[in-house]
Enzyme design. Structure first.
Site, PDB file in Angstrom:
ATOM      1  N   ARG A   1       4.357   5.946   1.665  1.00  0.00           N
ATOM      2  CA  ARG A   1       4.678   7.189   1.842  1.00  0.00           C
ATOM      3  C   ARG A   1       4.278   8.036   0.507  1.00  0.00           C
ATOM      4  NH1 ARG A   1      10.821   7.624  -0.185  1.00  0.00           N
ATOM      5  NH2 ARG A   1      10.918   5.811  -1.652  1.00  0.00           N
TER       6      ARG A   1
ATOM      7  N   GLY B   1       0.705  -1.118   0.075  1.00  0.00           N
ATOM      8  CA  GLY B   1       0.126  -0.202  -0.047  1.00  0.00           C
ATOM      9  C   GLY B   1       0.739   1.129  -0.030  1.00  0.00           C
TER      10      GLY B   1
ATOM     11  N   GLY C   1       7.084   7.408   6.218  1.00  0.00           N
ATOM     12  CA  GLY C   1       6.120   8.272   5.268  1.00  0.00           C
ATOM     13  C   GLY C   1       6.880   9.264   4.546  1.00  0.00           C
TER      14      GLY C   1
ATOM     15  N   ASP D   1       4.703  -4.659  -7.685  1.00  0.00           N
ATOM     16  CA  ASP D   1       4.410  -3.210  -7.027  1.00  0.00           C
ATOM     17  C   ASP D   1       4.765  -2.036  -7.747  1.00  0.00           C
ATOM     18  OD1 ASP D   1       6.243  -4.084  -5.445  1.00  0.00           O
ATOM     19  OD2 ASP D   1       6.410  -2.242  -4.461  1.00  0.00           O
TER      20      ASP D   1
ATOM     21  N   ASP E   1       8.290   4.422 -10.578  1.00  0.00           N
ATOM     22  CA  ASP E   1       8.941   4.041  -9.239  1.00  0.00           C
ATOM     23  C   ASP E   1      10.538   4.241  -9.227  1.00  0.00           C
ATOM     24  OD1 ASP E   1       7.666   4.507  -6.923  1.00  0.00           O
ATOM     25  OD2 ASP E   1       7.091   2.426  -6.795  1.00  0.00           O
TER      26      ASP E   1
HETATM   27  P1  AMP Z   1       9.331   1.089  -3.014  1.00  0.00           P
HETATM   28  O1  AMP Z   1      10.634   0.214  -2.881  1.00  0.00           O
HETATM   29  O2  AMP Z   1       9.796   2.626  -3.030  1.00  0.00           O
HETATM   30  O3  AMP Z   1       8.661   0.493  -4.360  1.00  0.00           O
HETATM   31  O4  AMP Z   1       8.360   0.705  -1.797  1.00  0.00           O
HETATM   32  C1  AMP Z   1       7.872  -0.366  -1.358  1.00  0.00           C
HETATM   33  C2  AMP Z   1       6.662  -0.246  -0.381  1.00  0.00           C
HETATM   34  O5  AMP Z   1       7.364   0.204   0.580  1.00  0.00           O
HETATM   35  C3  AMP Z   1       5.666   0.673  -0.583  1.00  0.00           C
HETATM   36  O6  AMP Z   1       4.542   0.200  -0.158  1.00  0.00           O
HETATM   37  C4  AMP Z   1       6.028   1.974  -0.124  1.00  0.00           C
HETATM   38  O7  AMP Z   1       4.977   2.868   0.146  1.00  0.00           O
HETATM   39  C5  AMP Z   1       6.757   1.540   1.227  1.00  0.00           C
HETATM   40  N1  AMP Z   1       7.544   2.543   1.663  1.00  0.00           N
HETATM   41  C6  AMP Z   1       8.721   2.801   1.248  1.00  0.00           C
HETATM   42  N2  AMP Z   1       9.446   3.848   1.978  1.00  0.00           N
HETATM   43  C7  AMP Z   1       8.699   4.067   2.772  1.00  0.00           C
HETATM   44  C8  AMP Z   1       8.859   4.948   3.978  1.00  0.00           C
HETATM   45  N3  AMP Z   1       9.737   5.943   4.138  1.00  0.00           N
HETATM   46  N4  AMP Z   1       7.858   5.204   4.999  1.00  0.00           N
HETATM   47  C9  AMP Z   1       6.800   4.190   4.511  1.00  0.00           C
HETATM   48  N5  AMP Z   1       6.588   3.326   3.591  1.00  0.00           N
HETATM   49  C10 AMP Z   1       7.499   3.417   2.631  1.00  0.00           C
HETATM   50 MG    MG Z   2       6.990   1.066  -5.254  1.00  0.00          MG
END
Ligand code: AMP
Ligand code: MG
Length: 484
Positions: free
Chosen positions: A95, A92, A128, A254, A264
């Site tokens: 952030r 989900g 976040g 995702d 992303d």
């Molecule tokens: P990503 O690697 O950026 O594609 O993120 C993978 C998952 O981790 C997604 O659900 C993001 O929303 C969550 N996520 C990444 N960084 C953060 C953060 N600093 N705080 C909260 N959720 C995060």
């Molecule tokens: Mg992502």
């Protein structure tokens, strides 16, 4: 999906909220958390204008930090799941917060999303938040991809928050405003499938078809129509990445958008010396997302998408699996066709001959053996500036003969090459230098200069020469970090 007749406010905001009309479990309403001292770092004027937004927004750090909301914003975080390095997890927007869907003056619909706006119900153990360097990095690379003509989410603004985020070290915080055709991912379907409620899957299928593939919305088998359409877009997208040496770096399900946009930008980078095993991400220790693996991984992800759709593909389970397999298998030949077509343009070829694949492999093998720079090699072939190499001579003769066997002149062939082979890509060392100046010295001049050059990647005016150069020898141990 047709655009509703909405009026825009004085700044041009014209929001619809079709995603919020999906069943309630698909999202959670959540407001951005205000930040201490928002300051606009960069604002994308041309993109704002394309979206129908007023140029005066360049001074509205409050709106792009989440401290204030645009007229009619209805902030929400989307639910999704994903296979991360092959492991399934419920995720989900941890952030990210969607403000709404901007309806442009041309009637197009774009998600306006804040990345780094504070905690959401999906934040798990995260804060976040986002750091300035990685958000500027996404801005640079996504805008470079757009200028290269590759489908991508775009970046409207980066605002510094005046707050510190803690990763391996304390870093300046920032919020990026991301513009996307949508944020529906393979993982969104995996999430719906994991909930085990077929009505959720059906709603999402109809919604996605209507939003991105309206021409197929009345198909007899909507789920199959969607699967086939997504396979086609991914086959085209990944081929385009390969053509410019782009490495996404974290192709988790995702991070695969069903719209067919690149999304992303984390540990992504452009390859310098040609090597299919190139990996930049520091956490990708087994090379799962290496340059040469990307088509294979895309197909793997599409298989996860097909699995999620199984309950809708056919009433008979076995038949469902057959249909799914067949649709996913179509990826490989489609990818190959797109790849070949693009490579032909890169080599100045207008028509097709059966031996073209061998011709391309011959050049790639030479590039690999000599660690030739991928971008520069093609560009120099286009401008007849490739230094003579006896090892490459037989190949060059073959290529010259091949170009001679088409009706177009050599000048036409060279012109095709010059518009197919960028002179400038976002070189890692240039990107890092611009980010360091911005992040550590608050000096934005190198960033603006770099963005200007990347906006015209096929220009090789002498002023761009520095940006076209690969890193100095020994400067290629580049790593990007996922702590974004
Ligand atoms: P990503 O690697 O950026 O594609 O993120 C993978 C998952 O981790 C997604 O659900 C993001 O929303 C969550 N996520 C990444 N960084 C953060 C953060 N600093 N705080 C909260 N959720 C995060
Ligand atoms: Mg992502």
């Amino acid at each position: 999906m047709t655009a509703p007749s909405l009026t825009s406010d004085s700044l041009g905001w014209r929001f619809d909220h079709s995603y919020a009309r999906l069943p309630a479990p698909f999202f959670r309403q959540v407001a951005p958390t205000p930040v201490r001292e928002p300051r606009m770092v960069i604002f994308n004027g041309p993109l704002a204008s394309h979206l129908g937004l007023d140029a005066a927004l360049a001074d509205r750090a409050d709106l792009f930090s989440g401290n204030a909301l645009p007229t009619n914003a209805e902030p929400l975080a989307q639910a999704y799941a994903g296979h991360q390095y092959a492991h399934f997890t419920m995720l989900g927007d941890g952030r990210a917060i969607l403000l709404g869907e901007q309806i442009t003056p041309q009637g197009l619909r774009f998600d306006v999303q804040l990345k780094g706006p504070g905690l959401t119900p999906f934040s798990r153990r995260g804060d976040g938040r986002a750091a300035l360097g990685p958000m500027l990095r996404e801005y640079i690379i996504s805008e470079a991809m757009h200028a290269l003509g590759i489908p991508t989410t775009r970046s409207l603004a980066v605002v510094a928050t005046g707050e510190t985020v803690y990763r391996q070290e304390p870093l300046p915080g920032a919020v990026l405003t991301r513009i996307a055709a949508s944020h529906i991912r393979v993982g969104t379907f995996e999430w719906a499938a994991a909930r085990g409620e077929v009505e959720l899957l059906r709603a999402l299928t109809d919604y996605t078809l209507g939003r991105h593939f309206a021409e197929r919305a009345s198909a007899d088998n909507p789920a199959l129509a969607l699967l086939e359409a997504v396979v086609e877009r991914q086959a085209s997208l990944i081929a385009q990445w390969m053509h410019v040496g782009f490495i996404h770096g974290v192709m988790n399900t995702d991070n695969m958008a069903l719209s067919g946009e690149t999304i992303d930008y984390g540990p992504c980078a452009f390859m310098d010396a040609y090597d299919p095993e190139t990996v930049f991400s520091s956490i990708d220790q087994h090379g799962r997302y290496a340059y040469g693996q990307q088509a294979h991984i895309a197909q793997w992800n599409l298989a996860r998408f097909a699995e999620a759709l199984l309950p809708l593909l056919d009433a008979d389970e076995e038949r469902s699996i057959e249909v799914a397999n067949e649709a996913v298998r179509a990826f490989q030949p489609q990818f190959q066709e797109h790849w070949l077509a693009g490579m032909r343009s890169k080599l100045g070829l207008f028509n097709a001959e059966p031996e073209d694949t061998d011709l391309m492999q011959g050049l790639l093998e030479w590039m690999r053996a000599t660690s030739a720079d991928y971008t520069l090699t093609f560009r120099r072939l286009s401008t007849e500036a490739l230094p003579a190499d006896p090892e490459l001579q037989p190949w060059q003769q073959q290529w010259t003969a091949r170009r001679g066997r088409q009706p177009q002149t050599l000048a036409e062939s060279a012109a095709l090459m010059r518009r197919s082979n960028p002179a400038v890509i976002p070189r890692n060392h240039q990107v890092e230098a611009a980010l360091q100046a911005a992040s550590e010295r608050a000096d934005l001049a190198p960033l603006h200069r770099l963005l200007e050059v990347l906006a015209r990647p096929f220009d090789d005016s002498p002023a761009h020469l520095d940006y076209a150069q690969p890193p100095a020898p020994g400067g290629c141990s580049y790593r990007t970090f996922c702590g974004t």
